[in-house]
Design an enzyme around this catalytic site. Structure first.
Site, PDB file in Angstrom:
ATOM      1  N   ARG A 107       5.135   8.510   3.022  1.00 12.35           N
ATOM      2  CA  ARG A 107       3.992   8.918   3.838  1.00 12.35           C
ATOM      3  C   ARG A 107       2.997   9.830   3.113  1.00 12.35           C
ATOM      4  O   ARG A 107       1.787   9.631   3.251  1.00 12.35           O
ATOM      5  CB  ARG A 107       4.448   9.544   5.163  1.00 12.35           C
ATOM      6  N   CYS A 126       8.774   7.212 -11.174  1.00  9.98           N
ATOM      7  CA  CYS A 126       7.902   7.118 -12.327  1.00  9.98           C
ATOM      8  C   CYS A 126       6.491   6.800 -11.870  1.00  9.98           C
ATOM      9  O   CYS A 126       6.009   5.674 -12.026  1.00  9.98           O
ATOM     10  CB  CYS A 126       8.418   6.013 -13.235  1.00  9.98           C
ATOM     11  N   TYR A 135       9.275   6.922  10.347  1.00  6.01           N
ATOM     12  CA  TYR A 135       8.611   6.202   9.260  1.00  6.01           C
ATOM     13  C   TYR A 135       8.956   6.779   7.884  1.00  6.01           C
ATOM     14  O   TYR A 135       8.138   6.741   6.966  1.00  6.01           O
ATOM     15  CB  TYR A 135       7.091   6.173   9.474  1.00  6.01           C
TER      16      TYR A 135
HETATM   17  N1  LLP Z   1       3.622   0.186  19.762  1.00  5.44           N
HETATM   18  C1  LLP Z   1       2.945  -0.538  18.870  1.00  5.44           C
HETATM   19  C2  LLP Z   1       2.433  -1.846  19.247  1.00  5.44           C
HETATM   20  C3  LLP Z   1       2.747  -0.049  17.580  1.00  5.44           C
HETATM   21  O1  LLP Z   1       2.069  -0.759  16.710  1.00  5.44           O
HETATM   22  C4  LLP Z   1       3.283   1.214  17.221  1.00  5.44           C
HETATM   23  C5  LLP Z   1       3.112   1.747  15.887  1.00  5.44           C
HETATM   24  C6  LLP Z   1       3.991   1.927  18.203  1.00  5.44           C
HETATM   25  C7  LLP Z   1       4.128   1.390  19.466  1.00  5.44           C
HETATM   26  C8  LLP Z   1       4.609   3.275  17.928  1.00  5.44           C
HETATM   27  O2  LLP Z   1       3.663   4.228  17.606  1.00  5.44           O
HETATM   28  P1  LLP Z   1       4.117   5.772  17.447  1.00  5.44           P
HETATM   29  O3  LLP Z   1       4.542   6.278  18.815  1.00  5.44           O
HETATM   30  O4  LLP Z   1       5.245   5.807  16.501  1.00  5.44           O
HETATM   31  O5  LLP Z   1       2.910   6.448  16.934  1.00  5.44           O
HETATM   32  N2  LLP Z   1       3.783   3.972   9.347  1.00  5.44           N
HETATM   33  C9  LLP Z   1       2.811   4.790  10.033  1.00  5.44           C
HETATM   34  C10 LLP Z   1       2.783   4.523  11.503  1.00  5.44           C
HETATM   35  C11 LLP Z   1       2.508   3.077  11.831  1.00  5.44           C
HETATM   36  C12 LLP Z   1       2.543   2.856  13.298  1.00  5.44           C
HETATM   37  C13 LLP Z   1       2.479   1.414  13.584  1.00  5.44           C
HETATM   38  N3  LLP Z   1       2.586   1.097  14.944  1.00  5.44           N
HETATM   39  C14 LLP Z   1       3.115   6.252   9.730  1.00  5.44           C
HETATM   40  O6  LLP Z   1       4.049   6.535   9.007  1.00  5.44           O
HETATM   41  O7  LLP Z   1       2.412   7.148  10.190  1.00  5.44           O
END
Ligand code: LLP
Length: 428
Positions: free
Chosen positions: A327, A358, A387
């Site tokens: 992240r 690296c 994540y």
């Molecule tokens: N529902 C849908 C359709 C989504 O696309 C996502 C996240 C969530 C729920 C959950 O969202 P949250 O409550 O976790 O914010 N890798 C990124 C975050 C990508 C989120 C993708 N979708 C990071 O590390 O910040």
């Protein structure tokens, strides 16, 4: 944020277990979850909805962190589960998660994945695009199976968040556009297809949101659309899924609302807009990922080499990095950390924390105040529960860390540390 409790051995505790003990038992790098905190979060979501008197489902967005034990925990806490791939679905089913509470997301579900979910008789497909609308129905017809679906729509709301994790805007790879008429076309197609039970619509406007204005805006737009579909085609659309995206605290600069404040704002907004349109209240579904697990997770690393560049910067290196937490490199995400083995000492040294990959971009934290560090100190990086492990890789052929749940003074491994043998297992 993990509470910092110094125990008798003067090391940080997580879930009532000293980090000294955790490191001794499981080694580093180590991902430790305060299991009680995840359960409290799950209960906070559910109890806020219970007070709202709306029907609801809280679907944990398993992309944030999933393993079999996490799926079992989600089941025990009466959560539903949002999965986005055959792999997440498989994990949930292997853990005995009830298929009826699984919701299947994704903008390119393969025929095999759709068939797998149909075999399992999952509760709901969130249909993303026209190809899927046809393909899923063909598969369901062949099996003479009724399928509950939601249609994912993009309401055109731009959430205030990092642009890579903004998903509700018009120019998005996800879902059917509302303003360009594609959502209405999809509704018409879905309503005519005999195997489909069209439950309603879904939107997810973004991630790591601190306010609730984005939700209110989206709910207003979605309600207007539900109203039109009701008037034009007599469709009830009894479910409204407003996605996830509730913010968490990574550093003191982050000021998220409480879980109950987010849920209350959403419930109030739904009630307000449905009342305005004289529609009966829908069943409200949400999909929290980050807010369920981020702050419950802490990564413990062992401090290794130190590079002092006079008058410029002091780098300390840990035995993990972008392989267990991409992240910072991907989103310039910021984290807070402390020395777990010397929590009471004054922070007098300014350092930057590098990973062992690296790659110059493999930095975990820039400019962090710590007590003077030595080889072998344990660095605890907070709020790494979402994540982190789920986006981990084997770059540089570095094995993924072990994951441990700690609760009430006990700990247990929920994902074993990868070994070098694991790394070559598929190699020919
Ligand atoms: N529902 C849908 C359709 C989504 O696309 C996502 C996240 C969530 C729920 C959950 O969202 P949250 O409550 O976790 O914010 N890798 C990124 C975050 C990508 C989120 C993708 N979708 C990071 O590390 O910040």
């Amino acid at each position: 944020m993990q509470t910092v409790e110094a125990n008798v051995r003067h090391s940080l505790e997580i879930g009532g277990v000293s980090t000294d003990k955790l490191v001794e038992e499981y080694g580093t790098p180590l991902m430790v979850y305060d299991e009680g905190m995840i359960r409290r979060n799950a209960r906070a979501f559910r109890s806020a909805f219970e007070s709202s008197e709306l029907d609801f489902q809280v679907a944990y967005a398993s992309k944030a962190f999933l393993c079999k034990e996490m799926a079992r925990l989600a089941n025990e806490e009466a959560l539903s589960l949002d999965v986005v791939s055959g792999g997440e679905l498989y994990t949930a089913l292997e853990a005995g998660f009830p298929a009826a509470r699984i919701h299947f997301h994704g903008n390119n579900k393969s025929e095999e994945e759709l068939a797998m979910a149909l075999d399992a008789e999952i509760g709901c497909f969130v249909v993303d695009n026209f190809l899927e609308l046809e393909m899923l129905h063909d598969l369901a017809s062949k099996r003479n199976q009724e399928v509950s679906i939601l249609l994912r729509v993009t309401p055109g709301v731009e959430a205030h968040t990092h642009e890579y994790i903004m998903t509700g805007q018009e120019d998005s790879k996800f879902g059917f556009g509302l303003s360009n008429g594609q959502a209405e076309t999809a509704i018409q197609i879905a309503a005519r297809k005999p195997q489909y039970k069209l439950l309603g619509i879904h939107s997810h406007i973004g991630s790591q949101m601190f306010g609730t204005e984005g939700f209110d805006q989206a709910i207003q737009i979605l309600t207007g659309f539900v109203y039109q579909m009701n008037k034009k085609y007599g469709l009830a659309l009894p479910v409204l899924n407003v996605g996830g995206g509730f913010g968490v605290r990574y550093t003191e600069d982050d000021q998220p609302l409480t879980i109950s404040e987010y849920v209350t704002a959403i419930s109030e907004s739904v009630k307000k807009h449905y009342t305005t349109h004289e529609l009966p209240y829908p069943e409200v579904w949400i999909e929290p990922g980050r807010s369920m697990v981020a702050e419950a997770g802490t990564t413990l690393y062992k401090v290794g080499s130190k590079k002092i560049i006079p008058d410029l910067r002091t780098y300390i290196t840990v035995d993990g990095g972008m392989t267990d937490n991409i992240r910072p490199a991907l989103y310039q995400a910021r984290y807070q950390a402390m020395l777990a083995n010397r929590p009471d000492e004054d922070s007098t040294e300014l350092v930057s924390v590098a990973g062992k990959c690296c790659e110059s971009g493999d930095m975990l934290i820039w400019d962090l105040m710590l007590p003077p560090t030595n080889y072998g100190d344990i660095l605890a990086v907070f709020s790494t529960g979402a994540y982190g492990y789920s986006m981990a890789s084997n770059y540089n052929r570095i094995p993924r860390p072990a994951v441990v749940f700690a609760d009430k003074g006990e700990s247990r491994v929920v994902i074993e540390r990868e070994t070098y043998e694991d790394l070559v297992r598929k190699d020919q």
